[in-house]
Design an enzyme around this catalytic site. Structure first.
Site, PDB file in Angstrom:
ATOM      1  N   SER A  14       0.805  -1.215   0.000  1.00  0.00           N
ATOM      2  CA  SER A  14       0.000   0.000   0.000  1.00  0.00           C
ATOM      3  C   SER A  14       0.843   1.272   0.000  1.00  0.00           C
ATOM      4  O   SER A  14       1.889   1.345   0.641  1.00  0.00           O
ATOM      5  CB  SER A  14      -0.932   0.001   1.222  1.00  0.00           C
ATOM      6  OG  SER A  14      -1.624   1.224   1.306  1.00  0.00           O
ATOM      7  N   THR A  60      -8.849  -1.833   3.635  1.00  0.00           N
ATOM      8  CA  THR A  60      -8.660  -2.290   2.265  1.00  0.00           C
ATOM      9  C   THR A  60      -9.007  -3.774   2.173  1.00  0.00           C
ATOM     10  O   THR A  60      -9.495  -4.372   3.138  1.00  0.00           O
ATOM     11  CB  THR A  60      -7.212  -1.995   1.786  1.00  0.00           C
ATOM     12  OG1 THR A  60      -7.133  -2.267   0.389  1.00  0.00           O
ATOM     13  CG2 THR A  60      -6.180  -2.836   2.527  1.00  0.00           C
ATOM     14  N   LYS A  64     -13.494  -4.814   3.532  1.00  0.00           N
ATOM     15  CA  LYS A  64     -14.407  -3.677   3.423  1.00  0.00           C
ATOM     16  C   LYS A  64     -15.860  -4.057   3.724  1.00  0.00           C
ATOM     17  O   LYS A  64     -16.647  -3.219   4.170  1.00  0.00           O
ATOM     18  CB  LYS A  64     -14.301  -3.035   2.042  1.00  0.00           C
ATOM     19  CG  LYS A  64     -12.961  -2.353   1.804  1.00  0.00           C
ATOM     20  CD  LYS A  64     -12.920  -1.643   0.460  1.00  0.00           C
ATOM     21  CE  LYS A  64     -11.571  -0.954   0.266  1.00  0.00           C
ATOM     22  NZ  LYS A  64     -11.530  -0.142  -0.964  1.00  0.00           N
ATOM     23  N   ASN A  85     -14.617   1.842   4.072  1.00  0.00           N
ATOM     24  CA  ASN A  85     -13.165   1.935   3.881  1.00  0.00           C
ATOM     25  C   ASN A  85     -12.508   2.909   4.853  1.00  0.00           C
ATOM     26  O   ASN A  85     -11.296   3.065   4.849  1.00  0.00           O
ATOM     27  CB  ASN A  85     -12.821   2.337   2.438  1.00  0.00           C
ATOM     28  CG  ASN A  85     -12.958   3.833   2.207  1.00  0.00           C
ATOM     29  OD1 ASN A  85     -13.962   4.433   2.612  1.00  0.00           O
ATOM     30  ND2 ASN A  85     -11.977   4.422   1.561  1.00  0.00           N
ATOM     31  N   ASP A 100     -14.346   5.834  -0.699  1.00  0.00           N
ATOM     32  CA  ASP A 100     -14.054   5.323  -2.042  1.00  0.00           C
ATOM     33  C   ASP A 100     -14.996   5.940  -3.062  1.00  0.00           C
ATOM     34  O   ASP A 100     -14.626   6.180  -4.212  1.00  0.00           O
ATOM     35  CB  ASP A 100     -14.213   3.799  -2.089  1.00  0.00           C
ATOM     36  CG  ASP A 100     -13.007   3.058  -1.538  1.00  0.00           C
ATOM     37  OD1 ASP A 100     -11.904   3.646  -1.507  1.00  0.00           O
ATOM     38  OD2 ASP A 100     -13.165   1.895  -1.141  1.00  0.00           O
ATOM     39  N   GLY A 123     -15.081  -8.145 -10.591  1.00  0.00           N
ATOM     40  CA  GLY A 123     -14.956  -8.396  -9.158  1.00  0.00           C
ATOM     41  C   GLY A 123     -16.227  -8.058  -8.412  1.00  0.00           C
ATOM     42  O   GLY A 123     -17.058  -7.257  -8.883  1.00  0.00           O
ATOM     43  N   GLY A 125     -16.055  -7.666  -4.705  1.00  0.00           N
ATOM     44  CA  GLY A 125     -15.665  -7.325  -3.337  1.00  0.00           C
ATOM     45  C   GLY A 125     -16.171  -5.953  -2.921  1.00  0.00           C
ATOM     46  O   GLY A 125     -16.988  -5.331  -3.607  1.00  0.00           O
ATOM     47  N   LEU A 202      -8.515  -0.118 -10.520  1.00  0.00           N
ATOM     48  CA  LEU A 202      -8.376   0.513  -9.215  1.00  0.00           C
ATOM     49  C   LEU A 202      -6.995   0.304  -8.600  1.00  0.00           C
ATOM     50  O   LEU A 202      -6.616   1.006  -7.663  1.00  0.00           O
ATOM     51  CB  LEU A 202      -9.448  -0.009  -8.256  1.00  0.00           C
ATOM     52  CG  LEU A 202     -10.745   0.804  -8.174  1.00  0.00           C
ATOM     53  CD1 LEU A 202     -11.404   0.951  -9.532  1.00  0.00           C
ATOM     54  CD2 LEU A 202     -11.724   0.157  -7.184  1.00  0.00           C
ATOM     55  N   TYR A 204      -3.089   0.671  -8.089  1.00  0.00           N
ATOM     56  CA  TYR A 204      -2.153   1.771  -8.353  1.00  0.00           C
ATOM     57  C   TYR A 204      -0.700   1.352  -8.159  1.00  0.00           C
ATOM     58  O   TYR A 204       0.207   2.148  -8.359  1.00  0.00           O
ATOM     59  CB  TYR A 204      -2.473   2.964  -7.440  1.00  0.00           C
ATOM     60  CG  TYR A 204      -2.574   2.587  -5.975  1.00  0.00           C
ATOM     61  CD1 TYR A 204      -1.443   2.485  -5.178  1.00  0.00           C
ATOM     62  CD2 TYR A 204      -3.810   2.311  -5.406  1.00  0.00           C
ATOM     63  CE1 TYR A 204      -1.529   2.107  -3.851  1.00  0.00           C
ATOM     64  CE2 TYR A 204      -3.914   1.945  -4.081  1.00  0.00           C
ATOM     65  CZ  TYR A 204      -2.772   1.855  -3.301  1.00  0.00           C
ATOM     66  OH  TYR A 204      -2.866   1.484  -1.982  1.00  0.00           O
TER      67      TYR A 204
END
Length: 240
Positions: A14, A60, A64, A85, A100, A123, A125, A202, A204
């Protein structure tokens, strides 16, 4: 010393810790620190309640959704989304929010043309729920894609040329491709990607995932999650 941090599994990849440490330094905030809490199970979050002056947490993957039953209060928006989050801790009570939504919406809107009517969300989640919430708010119809058909509208093997042609916005909310597993990606049929597609990942870290590299090669417009991270982190700080 006020303590803030990130809970998830894993969290070593992260950028949140670096983001907040830079923020504390640049704004001369000397009474705060930001820690990473890698939890094997969501139940391990209970141990964090013993940390003196713990004031706030970011949440994260994969917690969540599973954090919700452990909270004392959930904002109306986070409850509608079904995911949290950001947690504010005040007088021993844990308050859940979802930033988010703001991060995704502000980073997406400048890129989406009014012609986009349908989106595929890869996804199912917690992050996918915030993405779906924003897209519905923008009037964009959504379909979920998962390896488990019971959780989604399509399996990856179902994605045909017609489906991709009629869904010009594709958002990856899975961790596939995240460091250190940078050679992985969701199993979408790359041959059907065109310059008419916007592919938003999403993730990074890395800044350009394998999915985004392949999408760029196909001429797609691409976007990673770094701007979203910065916006949602700033919104978390406002809450704290």
């Amino acid at each position: 010393m006020r303590v803030f941090g990130l809970i998830g599994h894993p969290v070593s990849h992260s950028f949140s810790k670096g983001f907040f440490e830079k923020k504390f330094e640049s704004e001369n905030i000397e009474d705060c620190r930001y820690d990473l809490f890698d939890l094997e199970s969501i139940q391990d979050v209970i141990d964090l309640k013993a940390i003196p002056n713990l004031k706030g947490l970011n949440v994260t993957v994969p917690y969540k959704k599973s954090i919700l039953p452990l909270l004392d209060f959930i904002s109306v928006e986070a409850k509608q989304i079904g995911a949290v989050n950001t947690i504010k801790i005040m007088e021993g009570k844990w308050f859940g929010y979802n930033t988010d939504v703001i991060g995704f919406e502000k980073s997406l809107v400048p890129l989406v043309s009014p012609a986009v009517k349908n989106a595929l969300i890869l996804g199912t989640g917690g992050a996918s729920l915030a993405v779906n919430y924003v897209l519905e708010k923008l009037g964009i119809s959504t379909s979920f894609v998962s390896r488990d058909i019971e959780k989604a509208d399509y399996c990856y093997k179902d994605l045909s040329e017609y489906i991709l042609n009629t869904h010009q916005l594709i958002i990856n909310t899975t961790p596939l491709g995240m460091f250190p597993d940078i050679n992985k990606m969701p199993e979408i049929p790359l041959k059907y990607l065109t310059p008419n597609h916007l592919v938003y990942d999403l993730i990074y870290n890395p800044e350009e995932t394998l999915l985004l590299k392949n999408a760029a090669f196909a001429g797609c417009q691409i976007k990673n999650g770094l701007e979203m991270l910065h916006i949602q982190a700033d919104e978390s700080w406002k809450i704290w």
